[in-house]
Design a protein around this motif. Structure first.
Motif, PDB file in Angstrom:
ATOM      1  N   ALA A   9       0.826  -1.210   0.000  1.00  0.00           N
ATOM      2  CA  ALA A   9       0.000   0.000   0.000  1.00  0.00           C
ATOM      3  C   ALA A   9       0.861   1.261   0.000  1.00  0.00           C
ATOM      4  CB  ALA A   9      -0.943  -0.003   1.201  1.00  0.00           C
ATOM      5  N   MET A  10       1.960   1.235   0.766  1.00  0.00           N
ATOM      6  CA  MET A  10       2.835   2.394   0.800  1.00  0.00           C
ATOM      7  C   MET A  10       3.569   2.575  -0.529  1.00  0.00           C
ATOM      8  SD  MET A  10       2.042   3.586   3.695  1.00  0.00           S
ATOM      9  CE  MET A  10       3.193   4.968   3.799  1.00  0.00           C
ATOM     10  N   HIS A  11       3.928   1.467  -1.186  1.00  0.00           N
ATOM     11  CA  HIS A  11       4.568   1.564  -2.503  1.00  0.00           C
ATOM     12  C   HIS A  11       3.689   2.325  -3.486  1.00  0.00           C
ATOM     13  CE1 HIS A  11       6.407   0.359  -6.342  1.00  0.00           C
ATOM     14  NE2 HIS A  11       5.190  -0.004  -6.716  1.00  0.00           N
ATOM     15  N   PHE A  12       2.415   1.934  -3.575  1.00  0.00           N
ATOM     16  CA  PHE A  12       1.532   2.594  -4.525  1.00  0.00           C
ATOM     17  C   PHE A  12       1.218   4.030  -4.097  1.00  0.00           C
ATOM     18  CE2 PHE A  12       0.142  -1.791  -5.951  1.00  0.00           C
ATOM     19  CZ  PHE A  12       0.772  -1.682  -7.178  1.00  0.00           C
ATOM     20  N   THR A  13       1.131   4.266  -2.803  1.00  0.00           N
ATOM     21  CA  THR A  13       0.904   5.622  -2.325  1.00  0.00           C
ATOM     22  C   THR A  13       2.049   6.544  -2.739  1.00  0.00           C
ATOM     23  OG1 THR A  13      -0.429   4.866  -0.452  1.00  0.00           O
ATOM     24  CG2 THR A  13       0.628   7.028  -0.236  1.00  0.00           C
ATOM     25  N   GLN A  14       3.265   6.031  -2.624  1.00  0.00           N
ATOM     26  CA  GLN A  14       4.434   6.838  -2.986  1.00  0.00           C
ATOM     27  C   GLN A  14       4.580   6.983  -4.500  1.00  0.00           C
ATOM     28  OE1 GLN A  14       7.205   4.388  -0.890  1.00  0.00           O
ATOM     29  NE2 GLN A  14       6.433   5.050   1.110  1.00  0.00           N
ATOM     30  N   ARG A  15       4.255   5.922  -5.239  1.00  0.00           N
ATOM     31  CA  ARG A  15       4.457   5.962  -6.692  1.00  0.00           C
ATOM     32  C   ARG A  15       3.338   6.722  -7.406  1.00  0.00           C
ATOM     33  NH1 ARG A  15       8.041   2.545  -9.744  1.00  0.00           N
ATOM     34  NH2 ARG A  15       7.603   2.677 -11.995  1.00  0.00           N
ATOM     35  N   TYR A  16       2.112   6.593  -6.891  1.00  0.00           N
ATOM     36  CA  TYR A  16       0.956   7.240  -7.511  1.00  0.00           C
ATOM     37  C   TYR A  16       0.189   8.029  -6.441  1.00  0.00           C
ATOM     38  CZ  TYR A  16       2.048   3.385 -10.717  1.00  0.00           C
ATOM     39  OH  TYR A  16       2.692   2.482 -11.532  1.00  0.00           O
ATOM     40  N   PRO A  17       0.770   9.101  -5.935  1.00  0.00           N
ATOM     41  CA  PRO A  17       0.157   9.809  -4.803  1.00  0.00           C
ATOM     42  C   PRO A  17      -1.212  10.402  -5.108  1.00  0.00           C
ATOM     43  CG  PRO A  17       1.992  11.070  -5.719  1.00  0.00           C
ATOM     44  CD  PRO A  17       2.041   9.721  -6.353  1.00  0.00           C
ATOM     45  N   GLU A  18      -1.532  10.584  -6.388  1.00  0.00           N
ATOM     46  CA  GLU A  18      -2.818  11.164  -6.761  1.00  0.00           C
ATOM     47  C   GLU A  18      -3.949  10.142  -6.726  1.00  0.00           C
ATOM     48  OE1 GLU A  18      -1.182   9.565 -10.699  1.00  0.00           O
ATOM     49  OE2 GLU A  18      -0.425  10.264  -8.762  1.00  0.00           O
ATOM     50  N   LEU A  19      -3.629   8.844  -6.554  1.00  0.00           N
ATOM     51  CA  LEU A  19      -4.635   7.789  -6.665  1.00  0.00           C
ATOM     52  C   LEU A  19      -4.857   7.080  -5.340  1.00  0.00           C
ATOM     53  CD1 LEU A  19      -3.493   6.156 -10.034  1.00  0.00           C
ATOM     54  CD2 LEU A  19      -5.418   7.727  -9.691  1.00  0.00           C
ATOM     55  N   PRO A  20      -6.119   6.895  -4.933  1.00  0.00           N
ATOM     56  CA  PRO A  20      -6.383   6.038  -3.769  1.00  0.00           C
ATOM     57  C   PRO A  20      -6.058   4.588  -4.090  1.00  0.00           C
ATOM     58  CG  PRO A  20      -8.435   6.694  -4.796  1.00  0.00           C
ATOM     59  CD  PRO A  20      -7.348   7.438  -5.513  1.00  0.00           C
ATOM     60  N   VAL A  21      -5.944   3.765  -3.052  1.00  0.00           N
ATOM     61  CA  VAL A  21      -5.615   2.343  -3.197  1.00  0.00           C
ATOM     62  C   VAL A  21      -6.802   1.514  -2.717  1.00  0.00           C
ATOM     63  CG1 VAL A  21      -4.073   0.473  -2.476  1.00  0.00           C
ATOM     64  CG2 VAL A  21      -3.154   2.789  -2.857  1.00  0.00           C
ATOM     65  N   PHE A  22      -7.254   0.607  -3.567  1.00  0.00           N
ATOM     66  CA  PHE A  22      -8.334  -0.321  -3.220  1.00  0.00           C
ATOM     67  C   PHE A  22      -7.758  -1.728  -3.335  1.00  0.00           C
ATOM     68  CE2 PHE A  22     -13.167  -0.573  -3.232  1.00  0.00           C
ATOM     69  CZ  PHE A  22     -13.231  -1.910  -2.938  1.00  0.00           C
TER      70      PHE A  22
END
Length: 437
Positions: A297-310
């Protein structure tokens, strides 16, 4: 498997940051709930659960003897969906994920089967009537046999054929509050087609290119027909390799995603290289690594900060339904992963939803041995196909009602030693270290 393990060993050697000693996961007295807007769900996929399939690439792989088990009756969601939807609703879930199978609704070029569309109409109706949101997957690894005969994903024509089907499906279910998934795990889709002979190694890059083009076109199509809908393509999280995986698909469609769809099943760490069992689909032999979902979850938050994670998929397989030798249960697995999602949200990840894979045991792309279901179904030996609740049904109901695990929860599975899920930062552990340490 040996090459996979050697590669991991080299990666471990390359990590030059301090490694903490192994320790039991600590309780977090300040753990906050995920909140009333967090979406809880369950997931299925058409070919895996519906029952005897129409002609398709996967029906042909089974018929050719390329799989471990014959398909048989399947779990027969096609005729028992009302029970499965009711069981999901009874747990309190918000979202029910399923796929509309292209091979069912378009069995021949230019031919649309209204009886099969009527079945999907009722699936959608029952999901909505029970207060849940449909999450509709347009492509979960399966396409019609007549498309195979035209070259499948080795030809540009398939993009156009696929988009005709997508438009027919989206137009039918627009304005009903659905969330849309275009392609399930695009990189795994390519890998499956390679493994089972649908494409050759030289075809793989072009197939990925076509999936990118089809997704981008489908995103615009869906927002034209269903403007308020959310659209994504869920990605299989491959520990220690996500930079490369992201580069071939997600990076290329990030401007055509409304959220990142995360599928997390296993981690890799200095003290856990059992993920090598994934090479032979022996997922039941992998030791779960719940803290890895935090790092994913942190990987995607850092890589795509504009997008929420589901989290579109997460679950634990059992070997033909038997208890794990280490005593770790599906309830333990569920609660531990939810705990780490709560930690991720507290540390800044915009995690907005979680689907458990799956509501029932299913045909796991070649066999029935990997049992992921909240409800177990013994397809090969039980002609009644009775849905039997596992321990995790009550646990999931409690987690949903409480909006997560309670403050003070202590994960059953210890923290990993130098997680390589998102190296090198994951090797240091979660932000701020383990709570209470």
């Amino acid at each position: 498997m040996a090459r996979f393990a050697r590669s991991l060993a080299l990666l471990v050697t390359a990590v030059t940051i301090p490694i903490a000693a192994a320790s039991p996961a600590a309780a977090d007295p300040g753990l906050a709930p995920l909140g009333p807007d967090f979406e809880w769900g369950v997931a299925t996929a058409g070919f895996q659960v519906e029952g005897p399939p129409p002609d398709s690439n996967w029906a042909r792989y089974v018929a050719a003897g390329k799989t471990h088990d014959p398909y048989g009756s399947g779990p027969d969601f096609r005729h028992r969906y009302a029970e499965d939807i009711a069981n999901a609703a009874a747990m309190g879930v918000d979202t029910f994920r399923f796929s509309v199978e292209w091979a069912r609704v378009q069995p021949a070029p230019g031919v649309w089967d209204e009886s099969e569309f009527a079945y999907y109409d009722d699936v959608v109706r029952q999901i909505r009537d029970r207060g849940m949101r449909p999450m509709i997957t347009l492509d979960h690894f399966v396409f019609p046999g007549w498309v195979v005969d035209r070259g499948g994903w080795t030809t540009d024509e398939t993009i156009d054929l696929w988009l005709v089907n997508a438009e027919r499906v989206v137009a039918r279910y627009a304005h009903l509050g659905a969330t849309w998934i275009t392609f399930n795990e695009p990189t795994v889709f390519v890998q499956k087609e390679l493994t089972f002979g649908g494409i050759s190694p030289t075809d793989a890059p072009a197939m990925l290119d076509r999936l990118v083009r089809a997704h981008r076109a489908a995103y615009d199509l869906i927002h034209r027909l269903d403007p308020d809908a959310r659209v994504s393509s869920n990605v299989s999280y491959i520990p220690a390799a996500m930079g490369a995986v992201d580069a071939v698909f997600t990076d290329r469609v990030r401007d055509r995603l409304d959220f990142v769809g995360l599928d997390y099943y296993y981690g890799v760490s200095v003290d856990n290289l059992t993920a090598a069992a994934a090479r032979s689909d022996a997922f039941y032999d992998i030791r779960p690594q719940p803290d890895g979902i935090y790092h994913a979850a942190m990987h995607f938050t850092q890589r795509y900060p504009e997008l929420p994670v589901f989290v579109v998929e997460n679950g634990m397989p059992l070997d033909d339904g038997n208890p794990r030798p280490d005593g770790y249960t599906r309830s333990d697995h569920l609660r531990d992963h939810v705990y780490w999602l709560q930690r991720a949200k507290a540390d800044g990840a915009n995690v907005v939803g979680y689907d458990y894979w799956s509501i029932i045991d299913n045909y796991e792309w070649g066999g029935y041995r990997n049992r992921f279901g909240l409800y177990t179904v013994d397809v090969l030996t039980d002609p009644t196909l009775t849905r039997r609740p596992t321990d995790a049904v009550a646990s999931y109901r409690d987690v949903i009602a409480a909006e997560g695990v309670p403050a003070g929860y202590r994960p059953v599975m210890p923290d990993s030693v130098c997680s390589l899920v998102n190296p090198p930062t994951s090797c240091r552990g979660p932000a701020g270290g383990s709570p209470g340490s």
